[in-house]
Design an enzyme around this catalytic site. Structure first.
Site, PDB file in Angstrom:
ATOM      1  N   ASP A 159      -7.722   5.377  12.189  1.00 42.04           N
ATOM      2  CA  ASP A 159      -6.323   5.791  12.163  1.00 42.04           C
ATOM      3  C   ASP A 159      -6.108   7.121  11.445  1.00 42.04           C
ATOM      4  OD1 ASP A 159      -5.364   3.740  13.739  1.00 42.04           O
ATOM      5  OD2 ASP A 159      -5.165   2.362  12.053  1.00 42.04           O
TER       6      ASP A 159
ATOM      7  N   ASP B 254       0.820  -1.220   0.000  1.00 45.26           N
ATOM      8  CA  ASP B 254       0.000   0.000   0.000  1.00 45.26           C
ATOM      9  C   ASP B 254       0.854   1.271   0.000  1.00 45.26           C
ATOM     10  OD1 ASP B 254      -1.860  -2.032   0.487  1.00 45.26           O
ATOM     11  OD2 ASP B 254      -3.164  -0.664   1.616  1.00 45.26           O
TER      12      ASP B 254
HETATM   13  N1  ARG Z   1      -9.811  -1.091  15.128  1.00 45.93           N
HETATM   14  C1  ARG Z   1      -8.566  -0.840  15.765  1.00 45.93           C
HETATM   15  C2  ARG Z   1      -8.472   0.593  16.211  1.00 45.93           C
HETATM   16  O1  ARG Z   1      -9.203   1.408  15.726  1.00 45.93           O
HETATM   17  C3  ARG Z   1      -7.382  -1.243  14.904  1.00 45.93           C
HETATM   18  C4  ARG Z   1      -7.151  -0.419  13.658  1.00 45.93           C
HETATM   19  C5  ARG Z   1      -5.915  -0.784  12.845  1.00 45.93           C
HETATM   20  N2  ARG Z   1      -5.882  -2.185  12.599  1.00 45.93           N
HETATM   21  C6  ARG Z   1      -5.854  -2.784  11.396  1.00 45.93           C
HETATM   22  N3  ARG Z   1      -5.894  -4.074  11.383  1.00 45.93           N
HETATM   23  N4  ARG Z   1      -5.783  -2.113  10.297  1.00 45.93           N
HETATM   24  O2  ARG Z   1      -7.679   0.955  17.048  1.00 45.93           O
END
Ligand code: ARG
Length: 403
Positions: A125, A16
Site C-alpha cells: 500500500d 494507528d
Molecule cells: N495484500 C493485499 C494487497 O496488497 C491487501 C493489503 C491491505 N490489507 C490489509 N489487511 N492490511 O492488495
C-alpha cells in the site's frame, strides 16, 4: 530542507492513524488536515470527526467516495476481468490510487506541500499511495511515519498512545488485532495466526460472507444487465454503480460467495498470506465473462485475456496512473463497445454460475453452430481444407521425427 507548513493525513480515526496524527503534530509542529474517505468500509465515520477535533484538527475532511470508487476504479478494472496471480480481485490495490488522488486534491486546495499515510514499510500500500502521488503531483512530499519513527512493534505503539493520552480500545490491548482493509469491493484480513500459511483460517476471520456450508439450501436466481461492459441493473432494476455493488455484496455474502485464502507475492518482495472476501465482485466477474462470451469476437476476447495479467499486475504494483495502464485501459474500454445484454446466474452454496445470457448485439449464431440441418451457407468441405493446411507442418514434423 524547507520547513513543512501543512500536512494532509489519510486518517481513518483508528488507533494507528490517531497515533500518527499526534506524531505528525509533534514532529513537524505544523497544522495537520485530516482526510477520511468513505469507500463503503461499513464503519461509522463520525467518530473520526470527533477524534480529530479532540486532537485539535481544525480542517477535517470526510468525503463519500463510494460512487467514484465503483464507477471510475472498480468498473474499469472489471471490464478487464482483472485478477492478480489468477485469483485476487485487487480490492485493496484499486482503492489506493483513489485515496491518493483526493489527498493530492486537498493538499492543493489548502496549500499543503506534504501528505502522510499510515501504510507500513513492508506492504504494497505504501508503494501504491506514493507512486500515485508521484504521478499526480511530483512537488508533493510524502511522509510515511511507519518508515520514519522508531516505533517498531505493536507494543511500542500502545506505549506511545498511553504516553500521549490517546485512548486505546480495550480489544486493542493485549493481543494485536488482525490487519484489516475493507471497502465496497472487498474485506482483506492479514496477520496473526494467518501469517502461518499451514494454519487453517479460523471462522471468525470472515466478516461479510457466510460459510458456504451454512448458506441457504435453495439456490437464488438473479439477472444482471450490462451496458458497454458495465453492470447497470439487478433483476431489471437500474442502479447506480455503488448501489449495484452493495446489492450484490448482500446477495453474495448470504450465499457464501467470494471467499479466498491466498498466498500472494507482494511487489516489495515477500510472500504473504491473506483472507479475502469479495462477494459482489466475484459475481460480477462471472457475469461479465458471461456477457462477453456472446458479444466479443474471438480474437478480441483472447487479446484481452493475454494482456489481463499484465494489467492486473500494474494495478497490484501501484501503477494505476502510469501511461501503460492508461494505454491498456483504452484497449480494454474499446473492446466493450458491444458488451451489452443480460446474464442470469444461480447463486448457491459459495458459487455463482451463469445459467443463461442474452444480448441484442450477440455474435452467437444458433444457425451456424447447430447439429441440425441449417440454412446458412457453411460448406463442410471448407473444414477439410482448413484441417489439411493446419496439419501440413505437423505432418512434416512427424515425418522428420520418424514417427
Ligand atoms: N495484500 C493485499 C494487497 O496488497 C491487501 C493489503 C491491505 N490489507 C490489509 N489487511 N492490511 O492488495
Amino acid at each position: 530542507m524547507a520547513k513543512i507548513e501543512k500536512i494532509v493525513l489519510s486518517y481513518s480515526g483508528g488507533l494507528d492513524t490517531s497515533i500518527i496524527l499526534k506524531w505528525l503534530q509533534e514532529t513537524y509542529g505544523c497544522e495537520v488536515v485530516t482526510f477520511t474517505a468513505d469507500l463503503g468500509q461499513g464503519e461509522e465515520l463520525e467518530p473520526a470527526r470527533a477524534k480529530a477535533e479532540m486532537s485539535g484538527v481544525k480542517d477535517i475532511r470526510i468525503v463519500d467516495l463510494r460512487e467514484e470508487f465503483v464507477s471510475d476504479f472498480v468498473f474499469p478494472m472489471l471490464r478487464a476481468n482483472a485478477l492478480y496471480e489468477g485469483q485476487y480481485l485487487l480490492g485493496s490495490s484499486i482503492a489506493r490510487p483513489l485515496i491518493a488522488k483526493h489527498l493530492v486534491g486537498i493538499a492543493r486546495e489548502v496549500g499543503a506541500h506534504a501528505i502522510a499515510h499510515g501504510a507500513t514499510g513492508k506492504g504494497n500500500d505504501q508503494v501504491r499511495f506514493e507512486l500515485a502521488v508521484n504521478a499526480l503531483d511530483p512537488s508533493i512530499k510524502i511522509i510515511a511515519p511507519w518508515r520514519q519513527w522508531n516505533i517498531r512493534s505493536r507494543m511500542q505503539l500502545l506505549e506511545y498512545a498511553e504516553k500521549h493520552h490517546i485512548p486505546v480500545p480495550s480489544d486493542k490491548r493485549g493481543e494485536a488485532p488482525f490487519s484489516i482493509d475493507a471497502n465496497l469491493l472487498h474485506t482483506s484480513t492479514e496477520g496473526k495466526i494467518l501469517e502461518n500459511p499451514a494454519e487453517v483460517a479460523p471462522d471468525h476471520v470472515y466478516q461479510r460472507t457466510v460459510d458456504p456450508v451454512d448458506a441457504p439450501d435453495t439456490p437464488e436466481i438473479i439477472t444482471i444487465g450490462f451496458e458497454r461492459g458495465d453492470p447497470v441493473s439487478v433483476n431489471g432494476k437500474s442502479m447506480t454503480p455503488a448501489a449495484l455493488l452493495t446489492e450484490l455484496n448482500g446477495l453474495g455474502g448470504r450465499h457464501g460467495i467470494g471467499r479466498l485464502d491466498l498466498v500472494e507475492n507482494r511487489f516489495i518482495g515477500m510472500k504473504s498470506r491473506g483472507i479475502y472476501e469479495t462477494p459482489g465482485g466475484t459475481i460480477l466477474l462471472t457475469a461479465h465473462r458471461g456477457i462477453e462470451s456472446i458479444t466479443l469476437d474471438r480474437a478480441a476476447a483472447h487479446l484481452k485475456d493475454e494482456i489481463m495479467p499484465r494489467y492486473a499486475e500494474l494495478i497490484y504494483n501501484g501503477f494505476w496512473f502510469a501511461p501503460e495502464r492508461e494505454m491498456l485501459q483504452a484497449l480494454i474500454d474499446q473492446s466493450q463497445t458491444f458488451v451489452s445484454g443480460e446474464v442470469t446466474l444461480r447463486l448457491y452454496k459459495g458459487s455463482a454460475s451463469v445459467i443463461s445470457r442474452t444480448s441484442p448485439l450477440s455474435l452467437y449464431s444458433a444457425d451456424l453452430v447447430t447439429f441440425e440441418e441449417s440454412a446458412i451457407a457453411y460448406d463442410h468441405h471448407d473444414a477439410e481444407g482448413f484441417i489439411r493446411l493446419n496439419g501440413l507442418r505437423l505432418r512434416s514434423w512427424a515425418a522428420r521425427n520418424g514417427r
